[in-house]
Design an enzyme around this catalytic site. Structure first.
Site, PDB file in Angstrom:
ATOM      1  N   GLU A  59      25.698 -47.608  63.801  1.00 17.13           N
ATOM      2  CA  GLU A  59      24.357 -48.159  64.026  1.00 17.13           C
ATOM      3  C   GLU A  59      23.313 -47.500  63.136  1.00 17.13           C
ATOM      4  O   GLU A  59      22.379 -48.159  62.669  1.00 17.13           O
ATOM      5  CB  GLU A  59      23.962 -48.028  65.502  1.00 17.13           C
ATOM      6  CG  GLU A  59      24.606 -49.052  66.429  1.00 17.13           C
ATOM      7  CD  GLU A  59      26.058 -48.734  66.770  1.00 17.13           C
ATOM      8  OE1 GLU A  59      26.521 -47.624  66.403  1.00 17.13           O
ATOM      9  OE2 GLU A  59      26.728 -49.579  67.386  1.00 17.13           O
ATOM     10  N   HIS A 126      25.416 -51.111  79.207  1.00 13.10           N
ATOM     11  CA  HIS A 126      25.397 -52.471  78.644  1.00 13.10           C
ATOM     12  C   HIS A 126      24.308 -53.300  79.320  1.00 13.10           C
ATOM     13  O   HIS A 126      24.426 -54.511  79.424  1.00 13.10           O
ATOM     14  CB  HIS A 126      26.764 -53.157  78.829  1.00 13.10           C
ATOM     15  CG  HIS A 126      27.872 -52.565  78.017  1.00 13.10           C
ATOM     16  ND1 HIS A 126      28.483 -51.387  78.347  1.00 13.10           N
ATOM     17  CD2 HIS A 126      28.473 -52.981  76.870  1.00 13.10           C
ATOM     18  CE1 HIS A 126      29.432 -51.105  77.461  1.00 13.10           C
ATOM     19  NE2 HIS A 126      29.445 -52.049  76.547  1.00 13.10           N
TER      20      HIS A 126
HETATM   21  C1  LIG Z   1      28.204 -46.726  69.184  1.00 16.30           C
HETATM   22  C2  LIG Z   1      28.827 -47.983  69.688  1.00 16.30           C
HETATM   23  N1  LIG Z   1      28.593 -49.147  69.056  1.00 16.30           N
HETATM   24  C3  LIG Z   1      29.140 -50.299  69.494  1.00 16.30           C
HETATM   25  C4  LIG Z   1      29.936 -50.311  70.591  1.00 16.30           C
HETATM   26  C5  LIG Z   1      30.515 -51.633  71.101  1.00 16.30           C
HETATM   27  N2  LIG Z   1      31.981 -51.603  71.060  1.00 16.30           N
HETATM   28  C6  LIG Z   1      32.713 -51.328  72.150  1.00 16.30           C
HETATM   29  S1  LIG Z   1      34.358 -51.248  71.815  1.00 16.30           S
HETATM   30  C7  LIG Z   1      34.090 -51.650  70.188  1.00 16.30           C
HETATM   31  C8  LIG Z   1      35.249 -51.743  69.249  1.00 16.30           C
HETATM   32  C9  LIG Z   1      35.981 -50.430  69.246  1.00 16.30           C
HETATM   33  O1  LIG Z   1      36.980 -50.443  68.271  1.00 16.30           O
HETATM   34  P1  LIG Z   1      37.971 -49.229  68.141  1.00 16.30           P
HETATM   35  O2  LIG Z   1      37.206 -47.956  68.111  1.00 16.30           O
HETATM   36  O3  LIG Z   1      38.891 -49.500  67.037  1.00 16.30           O
HETATM   37  O4  LIG Z   1      38.749 -49.218  69.542  1.00 16.30           O
HETATM   38  P2  LIG Z   1      39.673 -50.376  70.122  1.00 16.30           P
HETATM   39  O5  LIG Z   1      38.798 -51.287  70.903  1.00 16.30           O
HETATM   40  O6  LIG Z   1      40.340 -51.049  68.987  1.00 16.30           O
HETATM   41  O7  LIG Z   1      40.630 -49.665  71.007  1.00 16.30           O
HETATM   42  C10 LIG Z   1      32.739 -51.826  69.931  1.00 16.30           C
HETATM   43  C11 LIG Z   1      32.169 -52.174  68.639  1.00 16.30           C
HETATM   44  C12 LIG Z   1      30.148 -49.089  71.238  1.00 16.30           C
HETATM   45  N3  LIG Z   1      30.898 -48.995  72.340  1.00 16.30           N
HETATM   46  N4  LIG Z   1      29.594 -47.946  70.773  1.00 16.30           N
END
Ligand SMILES: Cc1ncc(C[n+]2csc(CCOP(=O)(O)OP(=O)(O)O)c2C)c(N)n1
Ligand SMILES: Cc1ncc(C[n+]2csc(CCOP(=O)(O)OP(=O)(O)O)c2C)c(N)n1
Ligand SMILES: [Mg+2]
Ligand SMILES: [Mg+2]
Lengths: 325, 350, 350, 325
Positions: A59, A126
């Site tokens: 972000e 959220h």
């Molecule tokens: C700082 C932040 N930005 C955005 C989000 C929204 N978000 C939740 S899960 C996710 C994807 C996470 O991807 P990854 O770290 O690869 O984990 P996975 O879901 O693949 O296990 C996002 C963008 C968040 N939780 N935290």
């Protein structure tokens, strides 16, 4: 168009901006082929190749990128996946975007879209409403549209102005709110920064914004049975605040209740009351009141959430108390 | 405002930085770089004096000892590039087109300066001319430069590069990491120069990072890595020239790491007594300006006389400019509009 | 609450995780891990069903396909360790001592759950027992675990480790970077497991990072790196066991990177149609639970019959627990004190 | 002790806490051998080996570390080099520290020290006052000591309570403010969360905090010549706000001016006025007024800075206007 949701209005505004203004691009997590966590950019990546870009989970850098692009003449829109995650881009927003024009004379026309506010089961991370945090900072415009039409025209306005805009769009309204058609141009809407009398009335003024406008309107309806005629002012933007429209309303009604979904300390409600008390003291027939979220993080369980935030019925209660003061 | 390609008084014909950055660092580039280092050094000495005499209020943060590295980046940039200098980049700034005049105006808060007294010292720039004005928060400029490069890509400008400097301490920020990672994903023509001066303020490297070599981070981002000898102008020019040229060719972000020492406190309030004498006396502590002069003279690219006359000329320019700026008007609070918005309609209603 | 060292119904005698993590992964550890994976899988299937039937409100984010990696970390932790699981760590949580009961209570918002309806789903934990409750903001838990380890160092507890998981997407956050760098500086016994499931939500790796291998970041932090085959339980147990043991010996932070695929949407609202079929059909897409069963049976550490009976037993436990929790009281807003402060005196005056 | 500065009081409070409570440690940039950018930890690293630790330039992780240590029973103090840089640790403060106890029942006793407020020549990024930003969040205590004694006792209090405390210490007061001695125990000070009548008066109440208390006191002195007797209330903590003491003062004077060095929108002044207008409307003989910083980033040039923030003379002007309303 048969029936357009608040969410679709946001999508259409972005589509129109992309079409009409080559300077516009959108940057955010999962907004490309996927169309965004809420589908606010559905199909836009396909329609505008290379202009709707998936961002990494960064972000701070997302906002930094937007600022740098704006400096070079672009009009970036950053979609935060949830308003709550903008805390990670906070520094770039308040220390770079907000200060750039004052310091250097170079404008910073970025829009940061914050899917805001509570929905059942979304919990502490959220559900947040961060308008008061950003509105504290000189240099930022903070918009909080409450209607489908405003979601559309105000987003177009946000993109067009030369200042950084924090665009707080309410997730609860995304699907719930519908309109038959959209204004064809922002000019058909109220001028930028003007509040709207959402419901004229005589006995008291409720000032609200975003999702709370609808709770206020419902409360006003409820009080018709009690024989009261309540005016509802929809702020539309919380920075700037249209103090004139508020004062004019209070001049008519003599009573003020301000409703905000965010926490009370230093929130929009506190700011509005401070202004009315300072500038319109003589207009008040009773102490101005406010109704906000309860003083805890936004709870997960729908039953707790329903009590945490103001609702039509708690607004109606506050109104009844105000009318007896 | 960029004068990287101009000839000015600094040397005779300068080859375009494209050419000079291909392989060998040419005579004219070195001469121009040396002259700019001299300007930076003497200008900063004046800033220190103005601070000590109470004319500059706030902080004065100097780049003494880091001029070679800083200038090497500045001279390889050209009009249309993006440059976000950091704390110790007086030399790079001057090479990119900032002036002694505007530097003094900004430090002294003159209303005629580019910052109009609203911001000062190192927090200056002309963003609309590709010269970003750093915010204090370290790391923040990396992604900002990325954004300007993305804009250039949208505009179809293919040959621009963007560059920024940062201290080794700044690499610990999340902002740096996010910016580097983003630059790599977008394959942007970004050059990031890390000036590893062994200390961030008083904090030695062992409390700042634990990798044996910061350059190891390049692989983690998937960007090219380069090492320069931070107080050796010829080496810096060569290495950074190559990094800039590689980025310009579209080969993605370039990370340059250079070891060196700042030969001054963190700010003018600081005596840097935490830097051990033995380190100051090590090769790291050798003065890049001295070294550059020796090396240029050894190569017969500069004579002792010429160097001395440059010194005098720059000293004179700095002195005269300072006297002039000291007589310039301070900003007048009553003439300020006290409005942070750019949109005219937003002036009144806050 | 940690039951990592308990024997329970899951297997007969379990060696201490210290021993098992030295070199060979033993039979009992594998059996316990498999049984826990099964619990996680069946529990999550129930959560999905409860979501579809509208009993769970909000989001449901599952770890299907990631149980092997997740459990391998959980089983190597023990009482006194710190564990900050992330989104897809149902298996690791159960291995660390979380229960089917508290999971269901948290998802269903029961007032009897550890989060009392105040927070839900994956945002649960019992921090005072070393089981951190993640905040959503990715990356944030790395430094939090560091802090708990620093506290243990102050307390003179020498053999505790701290562990957290993160997706490859989460490695793009500044928070991850700052936490890793800090852990390395402090030489903390931290194990970070990166589950590289190729997507962060819908975003493929080429939009998330540009290095050819995330493991290359280990050198940039100065920490040890390990690679595990993410859907191979035996490999995960071995690699993570080694990482945990190394950290426990005081050899500093350990970064484990494992490739795999989630066999489910980002959340239950998501059909993951952005994951190409060919990837799903590649070795990455093989179901770790299936593989683990096959491998345990092949080694004669588990019989088909036993596996089936475990399946039935777990299914029954999940069903019975769910029915019980569905009858438990929801939190009553009128009984809440609506006060975020811990200090009693701060209740009234806000 | 002959003469103790505000800064020295902060150092001594930390020294005492380190001495008396083995759970205390301090973490921040350059605070070890160097003693901190402002020397608030001078000699402490030597006196308490291993308990005053230099941090990398990682504000997010610094706060994260403190939270994790607090969970395991420590009492960490984090020194931000300047309040302005806490924006980089914002997410951990507002989303993890502030929510931890509500969510999990585990307290989060950390103190984040913010060297705050303006000094000449410090500019937009070394001058900010962020109390209103943090005070918006339920779960955070925000302290803003105005005196040497309070700097000492309130910091000890901050360390001792179970909640996360944002401790806004004012850089302008660091060297300017001196006291002859310090209270020997926090108990000698006002109870936690209580405001202080810094100057009793009759004709109007100024509510202020931190450095502005001294501008308010000077303005009050100035108005003695005009024959007015002004009461000054020092809030001491801005979350919680001691509304009772404010209301009692307004009940005596009938007039209210709130002064804050931060920006007006949603600031302490706005919050105080909102409370008084809602809860003490009938006590007011005139519209409550506020005086804040001007609506731009904090400017660099001392002449601009001196106009940007409220000063004794601008407070006196506002008072004169208030007294004529
Ligand atoms: C700082 C932040 N930005 C955005 C989000 C929204 N978000 C939740 S899960 C996710 C994807 C996470 O991807 P990854 O770290 O690869 O984990 P996975 O879901 O693949 O296990 C996002 C963008 C968040 N939780 N935290
Ligand atoms: C995010 C952030 N935190 C803290 C500071 C305060 N600060 C200013 S300069 C500095 C040290 C910088 O060290 P380094 O990056 O190595 O650069 P150097 O000063 O050595 O050139 C610090 C901590 C800051 N500017 N930004
Ligand atoms: Mg350094
Ligand atoms: Mg992933």
């Amino acid at each position: 168009m048969s029936s357009i949701t608040y969410l679709e209005a946001i999508r259409l505004a972005q589509q129109r901006a992309l079409k009409e203004d080559p300077r516009v691009f959108i940057y955010g997590q999962d907004i490309g082929a996927f169309g965004g966590a809420f589908k606010a950019t559905k199909n836009l990546a396909k329609e505008f190749p290379g202009r709707v870009l998936d961002a990494p989970i960064s972000e701070d850098a997302m906002v930094g990128l937007a600022i740098g692009a704006a400096i070079e003449g672009m009009r970036p829109i950053v979609e935060m996946q949830f308003a709550d995650f903008s805390t990670c881009g906070f520094n770039q927003i308040v220390n770079q975007a907000a200060t750039l024009h004052y310091r250097t004379g170079t404008p910073c026309p970025i829009v940061v879209r914050l899917p805001s506010g509570g929905t059942p089961g979304s919990g502490p991370f959220h559900s947040q409403s961060m308008e008061a945090i950003y509105a504290h900072y000189p240099g930022l415009v903070v918009m909080t549209p409450a209607t489908v039409e405003d979601a559309y025209t105000m987003l177009l306005e946000a993109i067009s102005i030369d200042d950084p805009v924090i665009f707080c769009e309410h997730k609860f309204l995304y699907y719930h709110l519908k309109a038959e058609s959209l204004p064809s141009a922002p000019a058909e809407a109220l001028p930028f920064g003007k509040a709207r009398i959402a419901r004229p009335g005589r006995d008291a003024t409720i000032v609200a914004y975003s999702a709370m406008v609808h709770e206020a309107l419902a409360a006003a309806e409820e009080l018709v049975q009690d024989g009261y005629d309540i005016e509802v002012v929809d702020l539309r933007t919380v920075r700037p605040i249209d103090t004139d429209t508020i004062l004019a309303s209070v001049a008519r009604t003599g009573r003020l209740l301000v409703v905000g979904e965010a926490w009370p300390w230093g929130g929009v409600a506190s700011e509005v009351i401070a202004r009315v008390a300072s500038e319109g003291f003589g207009l008040l027939d009773a102490p101005p009141q406010r109704l906000n979220a309860k003083e805890t993080p936004v709870p997960y369980h729908p039953a707790l959430w329903g009590t945490h935030r103001p609702t039509a019925s708690s607004v109606a209660n506050s109104l009844r108390q105000l009318l007896e003061l | 405002m960029t004068k990287a390609n101009s000839t000015k008084s600094k040397g005779s014909e300068t080859k375009s930085s494209e050419e000079s950055s291909t392989a060998r660092v040419n005579r004219e580039l070195s001469r121009r770089a040396y002259r700019t280092m001299l300007e930076a050094r003497l200008l900063e000495e004046k800033l220190a004096a103005l601070y000590r005499s109470g004319k500059i209020v706030g902080g004065v943060f100097l780049g003494r000892g880091q001029e070679a590295l800083s200038v090497a980046l500045g001279v390889h940039l050209r009009r249309g590039d993006i440059y976000a200098p950091l704390i110790r980049d007086q030399a790079g700034r001057l090479a990119f087109g900032d002036t002694i005049l505007d530097t003094l105006r900004t430090y002294l808060g003159s209303s005629l300066g580019s910052m109009r007294g609203r911001d000062g010292n190192i927090h200056r720039g002309r963003p609309s001319e590709g010269y970003h004005a750093m915010i204090s928060h370290l790391g923040a400029m990396v992604s900002t430069v990325c954004g300007s490069l993305v804009a250039k890509r949208f505009h179809g400008e293919k040959s621009a590069v963007g560059a920024t400097c940062i201290g080794e301490g700044g690499t610990s920020t999340g902002s740096f990491h996010e910016g580097m990672n983003m630059a790599a994903i977008e394959n942007l023509p970004l050059v990031v120069v890390v000036a590893n001066n062994q200390y961030s303020y008083s904090t030695p490297n062992e409390r700042q990072f634990a990798c044996s070599d910061l350059l190891a981070r390049a692989a983690g981002y998937g960007v090219s890595g380069h090492r320069a000898v931070g107080n050796d102008l010829v080496d810096c020019l060569g290495v950074i020239g190559k990094a800039v040229a590689t980025a310009r060719r579209g080969e993605g972000p370039q990370l340059v790491v250079a070891d060196l020492l700042r030969l001054v406190g963190h700010g003018e309030h600081d005596d840097a007594s935490y830097i051990p004498e033995v380190m100051k006396k090590s090769p790291l502590g050798r003065d890049c300006l001295e070294l550059a002069r020796q090396s240029l003279i050894a190569q017969e690219w500069l004579s002792d006389d010429e160097a001395d006359s440059w010194h005098k000329a720059v000293e004179k320019e700095v002195e005269e400019t300072a006297s002039k700026v000291l007589r310039e008007p301070a900003p007048d609070p009553s003439e300020e509009d006290w409005n942070a918005f750019a949109s005219p309609s937003l002036g009144r209603n806050l």
